[in-house]
Enzyme design. Structure first.
Site, short mmCIF file in Angstrom:
data_model
loop_
_atom_site.label_atom_id
_atom_site.label_comp_id
_atom_site.label_asym_id
_atom_site.label_seq_id
_atom_site.Cartn_x
_atom_site.Cartn_y
_atom_site.Cartn_z
N ASP A 1 7.03 2.92 -10.38
CA ASP A 1 5.94 3.69 -9.78
C ASP A 1 5.84 5.03 -10.50
O ASP A 1 6.83 5.76 -10.58
CB ASP A 1 6.24 3.91 -8.30
CG ASP A 1 5.06 4.53 -7.55
OD1 ASP A 1 4.19 5.12 -8.20
OD2 ASP A 1 5.04 4.42 -6.31
N LYS B 1 0.83 -1.20 0.00
CA LYS B 1 0.00 0.00 0.00
C LYS B 1 0.87 1.25 0.00
O LYS B 1 1.96 1.27 0.57
CB LYS B 1 -0.89 -0.02 1.24
CG LYS B 1 -1.87 1.14 1.36
CD LYS B 1 -2.75 0.96 2.59
CE LYS B 1 -3.60 2.19 2.83
NZ LYS B 1 -4.53 2.45 1.73
N GLY B 2 0.39 2.31 -0.64
CA GLY B 2 1.15 3.55 -0.66
C GLY B 2 1.29 4.16 0.73
O GLY B 2 0.38 4.06 1.56
N GLY B 3 2.45 4.75 1.00
CA GLY B 3 2.66 5.45 2.26
C GLY B 3 3.10 4.60 3.43
O GLY B 3 3.08 5.05 4.57
N VAL B 4 3.51 3.35 3.17
CA VAL B 4 3.93 2.47 4.28
C VAL B 4 5.44 2.27 4.34
O VAL B 4 5.94 1.49 5.16
CB VAL B 4 3.23 1.09 4.19
CG1 VAL B 4 1.73 1.25 4.31
CG2 VAL B 4 3.61 0.36 2.90
N GLY B 5 6.19 2.98 3.48
CA GLY B 5 7.64 2.83 3.48
C GLY B 5 8.15 1.86 2.46
O GLY B 5 9.24 1.30 2.61
N LYS B 6 7.38 1.66 1.39
CA LYS B 6 7.76 0.69 0.35
C LYS B 6 9.06 1.09 -0.34
O LYS B 6 9.96 0.26 -0.52
CB LYS B 6 6.61 0.59 -0.66
CG LYS B 6 6.86 -0.30 -1.85
CD LYS B 6 5.62 -0.39 -2.72
CE LYS B 6 5.14 0.96 -3.17
NZ LYS B 6 6.11 1.65 -4.08
N THR B 7 9.17 2.36 -0.74
CA THR B 7 10.38 2.83 -1.43
C THR B 7 11.59 2.81 -0.50
O THR B 7 12.68 2.41 -0.91
CB THR B 7 10.15 4.24 -1.99
OG1 THR B 7 9.14 4.18 -3.00
CG2 THR B 7 11.43 4.79 -2.60
N THR B 8 11.39 3.21 0.74
CA THR B 8 12.49 3.15 1.72
C THR B 8 12.95 1.71 1.90
O THR B 8 14.15 1.43 1.96
CB THR B 8 12.03 3.73 3.07
OG1 THR B 8 11.60 5.08 2.89
CG2 THR B 8 13.15 3.70 4.08
#
Length: 511
Positions: free
Chosen positions: A85, A55-62
């Site tokens: 993305d 889900k967006g905003g959960v730290g996926k990219t980090t």
């Protein structure tokens, strides 16, 4: 007060002030250690691709940036981190500008690229518009443009086509053999689910594509008759380019599908936080991954305060202390401390509830050891140093860099063709032309099992042909060794690839 101090060493008075220290110690039992060991080829693993989604905003990219950093540093592997993305964040995560070409962020063995799916798709559709003009020439450009437009509309309307096209454009970098591992920072869950449905949609779409191509060539032939011998070279070149583009679409997206469903070389890491919306979406994603034969190996749970916050009993003691006051601490500071502790204790209760639910899902039972719990940090995780520190919370006993074999940046053995052997029906490892195109299984041939969706545990195992191809069932008897026992599988031709032909011996072959 001394009782609170003795029971909970994170509260202490220093120079008359209350100090509440957060101890960010990750869970020992759960980490990404197994992912790193697979990257090193241990236990027979052949890890090549890692998809990171959620889900967006959960730290996926980090998380994807930290995973790529771990693989490049601890495993000494050459890693390409790719973002598909549309709302790119890798540049922000590394504080470095990236484009659609691989660029180093200043971390050894790591390169990063950001592919804009919309831009990639727009360029492709623009190419078709130019081809319409070339094919029509001086003929009826309006009708040709209409037919091209119909194909453009069909192509752009396929769910997940944007990201699939972006992934297929990254294949040339993968096939360069310059990298040992590819990490994909994918779009939020909704886009990923559309991408997972691509293989079935494309199976029907490819037939439509081939029918459209036949219609187009019929129209071009009609233009030839009307134009006599003046058919332009540009029109013939355009026809050749159309044929090439259609074949590239077909093969490129077929490769994406094979890559996603590769049980041996691909892993999917799901990222979430311990809240209702995120945990619910994570479960749906895990269900869809399994349904579409994509192997999920780990779940990263970010922003946890479970280990850091006071227990309810400790909070009660602190509140009692604040109620009677303290000669050593100012009242407003004491009140703020109590308020901060109430927030973290409440968050602790919420996170413990949903973390327990996540671990109880049937979909996570096979990967409980792969649920990686990462604490909420006081610092902002951007830049190489912060990403390295964040990455350390994702592992317990990571392999030392020396454990991985050093690799040559030029890439071992030159370029490779990804999954061409499966698409062409050639034996695994062949270089094109090394195999017999009309191979018929013969008793004694050594083959490798591949592409089984419902019984993936047999994929990658070698076996021996023990019965010839049955023309009625189109299956071949293959004897393999599995878990110390001999088993005979009746497999279709698409699920076996030739490793070596049987040696001819006098007296035939014995079972």
């Amino acid at each position: 007060w001394k009782s609170v101090q003795q029971q909970h060493q994170r509260l202490e008075i220093v120079h008359g002030f209350i100090v509440f220290s957060i101890q960010n110690t990750p869970k020992e039992a759960m980490s990404l250690d197994s992912l790193l060991h697979s990257a090193l080829g241990r236990g027979g693993a052949d890890l090549k691709f890692i998809f990171v989604g959620g889900k967006g905003g959960v730290g996926k990219t980090t998380s994807s940036s930290a995973i790529a950093t771990l693989l490049s540093q601890h495993c000494n592997r050459r890693v390409l981190l790719v973002s598909t993305d549309p709302a790119h964040s890798l540049s922000d995560a590394f504080r470095c500008d990236f484009t659609n070409e691989p660029t180093s962020p200043g971390v050894s063995n790591l390169e990063v690229m950001e592919i804009d799916p919309s831009e990639t798709m727009e360029k492709e559709l623009g190419r078709w518009a130019e081809l319409a003009k070339d094919i029509a020439g001086d003929g009826d450009e309006g009708n040709m443009a209409e037919k091209i437009g119909q194909f453009q509309e069909w192509l752009s309307g396929i769910p997940g086509i944007d990201e699939a096209t972006a992934l297929s454009s990254a294949i040339r970098h993968i096939e360069s053999n310059k990298y040992d591992l590819i990490v994909f920072d994918t779009a939020p869950t909704g886009h990923t689910l559309k991408l997972l449905g691509m293989p079935d949609i494309l199976q029907a779409g490819i037939e439509k594509l081939q029918g459209w191509q036949s219609t187009l060539w019929g129209y071009v032939d009609a233009l030839k008759v009307m134009g006599g011998s003046n058919t332009s070279k540009a029109r013939l070149d355009a026809k050749s380019e159309v044929a090439s583009m259609l074949e590239n679409y077909k093969r490129g997206i077929q490769k994406v599908a094979l890559m996603l469903q590769d049980q041996r070389r691909t892993r999917f890491v799901v990222v979430c936080i311990a809240e209702y919306l995120s945990v619910s979406e994570t479960r749906r994603l895990l269900v869809e991954l399994k349904k579409n034969r994509v192997r999920a190996s780990h779940v990263v749970v970010n922003q946890l305060v479970v280990d850091s916050a006071l227990t309810k009993d400790e909070l009660v003691e602190l509140e009692a202390l604040a109620e009677i006051g303290s000669l050593a601490v100012k009242q407003d500071l004491l009140s703020k401390t109590v308020h901060a502790c109430r927030l973290t204790t409440a968050r602790k209760a919420i996170q413990e509830k949903y973390l327990s639910q996540l671990k109880a899902f049937p979909e996570t039972q096979e990967i409980l050891d792969g649920i990686c719990e990462v604490p909420l940090l006081a610092e902002e995780v951007t830049g190489n140093d912060a990403l390295r520190r964040f990455a350390q919370y994702m592992v317990r006993n990571p392999p030392a860099a020396a454990d991985g074999e050093a690799t040559d940046s030029s890439g071992p053995g030159g370029p490779v063709k990804l999954y061409d052997d499966q698409l062409d029906g050639k034996p695994a490892g062949s270089e094109g032309g090394a195999c017999e195109e009309s191979w018929t299984p013969t008793r004694g041939d050594t083959v490798k099992v591949d592409g089984l969706a419902k019984s993936p545990q047999y994929n990658g195992l070698e076996g021996v042909v023990v019965s010839a191809l049955n023309p009625e069932t189109n299956r071949v008897g293959i004897r393999i060794a599995y878990e110390g026992q001999s088993k005979t599988l009746a497999l279709q031709m698409k699920n076996i690839v030739l490793v070596s032909k049987a040696k001819k011996r006098k007296g035939g072959l014995k079972d």
